[in-house]
Scaffold this motif. Structure first.
Motif, PDB file in Angstrom:
ATOM      1  N   PRO A   1       0.804  -1.222   0.000  1.00 30.57           N
ATOM      2  CA  PRO A   1       0.000   0.000   0.000  1.00 30.57           C
ATOM      3  C   PRO A   1       0.841   1.277   0.000  1.00 30.57           C
ATOM      4  O   PRO A   1       0.544   2.225  -0.727  1.00 30.57           O
ATOM      5  CB  PRO A   1      -0.827  -0.092   1.283  1.00 30.57           C
ATOM      6  CG  PRO A   1      -0.783  -1.509   1.691  1.00 30.57           C
ATOM      7  CD  PRO A   1       0.454  -2.115   1.106  1.00 30.57           C
ATOM      8  N   GLU A   2       1.901   1.304   0.787  1.00 28.68           N
ATOM      9  CA  GLU A   2       2.726   2.508   0.908  1.00 28.68           C
ATOM     10  C   GLU A   2       3.398   2.848  -0.426  1.00 28.68           C
ATOM     11  O   GLU A   2       3.581   4.024  -0.754  1.00 28.68           O
ATOM     12  CB  GLU A   2       3.781   2.334   2.006  1.00 28.68           C
ATOM     13  CG  GLU A   2       3.198   2.234   3.402  1.00 28.68           C
ATOM     14  CD  GLU A   2       2.666   0.843   3.772  1.00 28.68           C
ATOM     15  OE1 GLU A   2       2.067   0.725   4.856  1.00 28.68           O
ATOM     16  OE2 GLU A   2       2.831  -0.109   2.978  1.00 28.68           O
ATOM     17  N   ALA A   3       3.769   1.838  -1.202  1.00 26.57           N
ATOM     18  CA  ALA A   3       4.417   2.074  -2.489  1.00 26.57           C
ATOM     19  C   ALA A   3       3.474   2.759  -3.479  1.00 26.57           C
ATOM     20  O   ALA A   3       3.923   3.423  -4.410  1.00 26.57           O
ATOM     21  CB  ALA A   3       4.918   0.760  -3.076  1.00 26.57           C
ATOM     22  N   THR A   4       2.167   2.614  -3.264  1.00 29.24           N
ATOM     23  CA  THR A   4       1.180   3.260  -4.139  1.00 29.24           C
ATOM     24  C   THR A   4       0.682   4.573  -3.548  1.00 29.24           C
ATOM     25  O   THR A   4      -0.240   5.177  -4.088  1.00 29.24           O
ATOM     26  CB  THR A   4      -0.018   2.330  -4.407  1.00 29.24           C
ATOM     27  OG1 THR A   4      -0.721   2.099  -3.181  1.00 29.24           O
ATOM     28  CG2 THR A   4       0.417   1.010  -5.010  1.00 29.24           C
ATOM     29  N   GLY A   5       1.263   4.993  -2.428  1.00 22.86           N
ATOM     30  CA  GLY A   5       0.875   6.253  -1.803  1.00 22.86           C
ATOM     31  C   GLY A   5      -0.275   6.120  -0.827  1.00 22.86           C
ATOM     32  O   GLY A   5      -0.782   7.122  -0.317  1.00 22.86           O
ATOM     33  N   ASP A   6      -0.693   4.886  -0.521  1.00 21.33           N
ATOM     34  CA  ASP A   6      -1.774   4.671   0.432  1.00 21.33           C
ATOM     35  C   ASP A   6      -1.171   4.428   1.814  1.00 21.33           C
ATOM     36  O   ASP A   6      -0.700   3.333   2.101  1.00 21.33           O
ATOM     37  CB  ASP A   6      -2.650   3.493   0.018  1.00 21.33           C
ATOM     38  CG  ASP A   6      -3.918   3.395   0.835  1.00 21.33           C
ATOM     39  OD1 ASP A   6      -3.988   4.020   1.928  1.00 21.33           O
ATOM     40  OD2 ASP A   6      -4.837   2.697   0.415  1.00 21.33           O
TER      41      ASP A   6
END
Length: 141
Positions: free
Chosen positions: A133-138
């Motif tokens: 998720p963090e890699a997609t900005g979430d």
């Protein structure tokens, strides 16, 4: 511990760390401390905490989808690491409280983990984090 190499650094986002500590506290208050919850607590103690925006994309965070390879049989398994309330074995959503979940949280691609099963020990390699998720900005998932 479930990891094969105690010197492997594991990384957690500050948010995942806080949420997991809170979950462990709730479990302790209601059930005591089952062995798997105690193992997760040990993993949290040794984790390096980083802001969500700085977690490397190859690290297993909560709600990450991960490709694992069985080092004994070569079989591959893809699963999503979730909080206990979201676990669904049929959808391959595995709780962080399950032994495999505890083993892979905070690991990075290339790490080898192991965990006990009734017939012995299973060893898996973290082949790829196919979604984080963090890699997609979430940063709130």
């Amino acid at each position: 511990m479930y990891s094969t190499d105690m010197n492997n650094t594991i990384y957690l986002t500050e948010q995942d760390y806080k949420r997991l500590v809170d979950l462990i506290q709730i479990q302790r208050q209601s059930n005591g401390v089952p062995a798997n919850i105690g193992k997760l607590g040990e993993e949290l103690k040794r984790a390096v905490r980083v802001p969500s925006e700085e977690i490397p994309a190859n690290v297993v965070t909560m709600n990450s989808r991960v490709l694992l390879q069985d080092l004994q049989g070569g079989r591959e398994l893809e699963m999503t690491l979730v909080y206990p309330k979201d676990a669904d074995i049929n959808s391959r959503k595995i709780s962080v409280f399950a032994p495999v979940g505890t083993a892979i949280i905070g690991c990075k691609e290339g790490d080898v983990v192991e965990w006990p099963v009734p017939s012995g020990t299973i060893k898996y390699k973290v082949v790829k984090v196919t979604f984080q998720p963090e890699a997609t900005g979430d940063y709130t998932l």
